[in-house]
Design a protein around this motif. Structure first.
Motif, mmCIF file in Angstrom:
data_model
loop_
_atom_site.group_PDB
_atom_site.id
_atom_site.type_symbol
_atom_site.label_atom_id
_atom_site.label_comp_id
_atom_site.label_asym_id
_atom_site.label_seq_id
_atom_site.Cartn_x
_atom_site.Cartn_y
_atom_site.Cartn_z
ATOM 1 N N UNK A 183 0.803 -1.215 0.000
ATOM 2 C CA UNK A 183 0.000 0.000 0.000
ATOM 3 C C UNK A 183 0.841 1.273 0.000
ATOM 4 N N UNK A 184 2.181 1.082 -0.156
ATOM 5 C CA UNK A 184 3.086 2.226 -0.277
ATOM 6 C C UNK A 184 3.049 3.144 0.940
ATOM 7 N N UNK A 185 2.789 2.591 2.108
ATOM 8 C CA UNK A 185 2.877 3.372 3.329
ATOM 9 C C UNK A 185 4.347 3.534 3.673
ATOM 10 N N UNK A 186 4.785 4.734 3.890
ATOM 11 C CA UNK A 186 6.205 4.964 4.078
ATOM 12 C C UNK A 186 6.719 4.387 5.394
ATOM 13 N N UNK A 187 5.958 4.473 6.455
ATOM 14 C CA UNK A 187 6.435 3.998 7.740
ATOM 15 C C UNK A 187 5.261 3.763 8.656
ATOM 16 N N UNK A 188 5.454 2.946 9.686
ATOM 17 C CA UNK A 188 4.394 2.756 10.660
ATOM 18 C C UNK A 188 4.105 4.039 11.420
ATOM 19 N N UNK A 189 2.991 4.045 12.118
ATOM 20 C CA UNK A 189 2.623 5.200 12.915
ATOM 21 C C UNK A 189 3.712 5.492 13.937
ATOM 22 N N UNK A 190 4.144 6.751 14.040
ATOM 23 C CA UNK A 190 5.202 7.139 14.966
ATOM 24 C C UNK A 190 6.548 7.276 14.308
ATOM 25 N N UNK A 191 6.736 6.699 13.090
ATOM 26 C CA UNK A 191 8.007 6.796 12.387
ATOM 27 C C UNK A 191 7.905 7.647 11.124
ATOM 28 N N UNK A 192 6.706 8.063 10.785
ATOM 29 C CA UNK A 192 6.537 8.840 9.557
ATOM 30 C C UNK A 192 7.285 10.162 9.617
ATOM 31 N N UNK A 193 7.317 10.781 10.791
ATOM 32 C CA UNK A 193 8.014 12.049 10.928
ATOM 33 C C UNK A 193 9.506 11.886 10.679
ATOM 34 N N UNK A 194 10.086 10.775 11.189
ATOM 35 C CA UNK A 194 11.512 10.523 10.983
ATOM 36 C C UNK A 194 11.825 10.279 9.521
ATOM 37 N N UNK A 195 10.893 9.660 8.783
ATOM 38 C CA UNK A 195 11.093 9.440 7.355
ATOM 39 C C UNK A 195 11.009 10.759 6.596
ATOM 40 N N UNK A 196 10.039 11.587 6.967
ATOM 41 C CA UNK A 196 9.875 12.867 6.267
ATOM 42 C C UNK A 196 11.075 13.787 6.498
ATOM 43 N N UNK A 197 11.631 13.791 7.685
ATOM 44 C CA UNK A 197 12.774 14.664 7.980
ATOM 45 C C UNK A 197 14.089 14.106 7.466
ATOM 46 N N UNK A 198 14.093 12.894 6.937
ATOM 47 C CA UNK A 198 15.311 12.326 6.381
ATOM 48 C C UNK A 198 16.168 11.565 7.369
ATOM 49 N N UNK A 199 15.707 11.378 8.591
ATOM 50 C CA UNK A 199 16.482 10.630 9.577
ATOM 51 C C UNK A 199 16.486 9.134 9.270
ATOM 52 N N UNK A 200 15.395 8.623 8.740
ATOM 53 C CA UNK A 200 15.275 7.213 8.414
ATOM 54 C C UNK A 200 14.874 7.060 6.953
ATOM 55 N N UNK A 201 15.194 5.902 6.420
ATOM 56 C CA UNK A 201 14.805 5.583 5.045
ATOM 57 C C UNK A 201 13.560 4.708 5.058
ATOM 58 N N UNK A 202 12.543 5.098 4.302
ATOM 59 C CA UNK A 202 11.334 4.287 4.232
ATOM 60 C C UNK A 202 11.612 2.905 3.685
ATOM 61 N N UNK A 203 12.498 2.821 2.668
ATOM 62 C CA UNK A 203 12.848 1.522 2.110
ATOM 63 C C UNK A 203 13.613 0.676 3.117
ATOM 64 N N UNK A 204 14.504 1.302 3.889
ATOM 65 C CA UNK A 204 15.232 0.563 4.907
ATOM 66 C C UNK A 204 14.315 -0.008 5.968
#
Length: 308
Positions: free
Chosen positions: A252-273
């Protein structure tokens, strides 16, 4: 070549029928190449998934996606996923469903198989034919859903266990194995006053460790990998098992679970990782359990399938 050397080689070499010619060098090379390609086909994607899950975000960005060659290792994806939230809760749900589901399924399957393996048991032929009929004819998805709903099992963890708790194929394998056990053992125990339950617990089950281990692995892998029941019987996202969270991340192309989306948007974490880390977490239990059951697999399946 000395006699001792020939004797040692004959002891080490497996027995070969007299009519079977020794393999040629070309045949050995072709078989080795095929096995090597098969291993690469299995281990290659697994290697890419693991390396990507352990790669820092800049490395994943430079690779443009999946990482083949590691350039630094970080466990930040795993620490974030296991630090609480949707994924850690989903792992606990999957572990609980797998443990309780496997225990319940094995209990029911062993009791059913033992009863069907006793020729003199009441109505065993009728029940055997009725159970085998379910392997070819099913009620369908809608009647099954209505039954689960009428029993009040929707939005309940029981809906992840009861609808798929019993496999007729596994019962037939257990039944064939039980029928292959020497009847003299059970008859002597019965003469000594042992009940059917005691015979099952003290004689039949200890002699059936191989097939029990294999069938338990079948049930455990089925529960751990199941996602369909949760997708139709559960509406609460907090009750979803790990496989359904993985589908939400990947399909469903969800970038991250709830609570981690902010870290993905700010570039701290990789959604693919994060996606690859969840896939590794979903594969670890099966990869860990399989080697312990592997030594029982051949004996359990072949003996259970042939005897009876």
């Amino acid at each position: 070549m000395s006699l001792d050397t020939q004797l040692i080689r004959s002891l080490k070499a497996p027995a070969r029928p007299a009519w079977e010619e020794p393999p040629s060098k070309a045949g050995i090379t072709a078989k080795s190449g095929f096995l090597l390609l098969s291993c690469l086909g299995v281990l290659g994607p697994l290697w890419i998934v693991i390396v990507t899950s352990l790669s820092p975000k800049p490395v994943i960005d430079r690779a443009g996606g999946l990482v083949l060659i590691p350039e630094g290792i970080t466990f930040v994806n795993y620490t974030e996923l296991l630090g609480g939230g949707q994924v850690s809760r989903a792992i606990m749900v999957s572990v609980g469903v797998t443990l309780f589901g496997t225990l319940f399924s094995m209990t029911v399957s062993v009791l059913a198989a033992y009863g069907l393996s006793r020729p003199g048991s009441l109505g065993h032929r009728f029940f055997l034919m009725a159970m085998m009929a379910t392997m070819f004819f099913g009620a369908g998805l809608i009647p099954t859903y209505l039954l689960v709903q009428s029993l009040g099992l929707t939005d309940s963890y029981l809906s992840l266990i009861l609808p798929s708790a019993v496999s007729v194929f596994n019962i037939l394998v257990l039944r064939a194995f039980f029928m292959g056990i020497s009847p003299e053992l059970t008859e002597s125990a019965r003469i000594d006053g042992a009940s059917d339950l005691r015979i099952l617990l003290t004689i039949v089950l200890p002699l059936s460790r191989a097939v029990l281990a294999v069938i338990s692995l079948f049930y455990a892998v089925g529960y751990w990998s199941a996602w369909f029941n949760a997708s139709i019987y559960l509406t609460d996202q907090e009750m979803m098992p790990l496989q359904n969270v993985l589908i939400q991340l990947v399909q469903k192309n969800t970038e991250a679970p709830t609570g981690l989306q902010q870290a993905v948007r700010t570039g701290e974490l990789s959604g693919l990782g994060l996606q690859m880390a969840v896939m590794v977490l979903a594969l670890v239990p099966v990869a860990v359990a399989s080697p312990f059951v592997q030594r029982h697999f051949k004996k359990g399946m072949l003996t259970g399938a042939i005897k009876g």
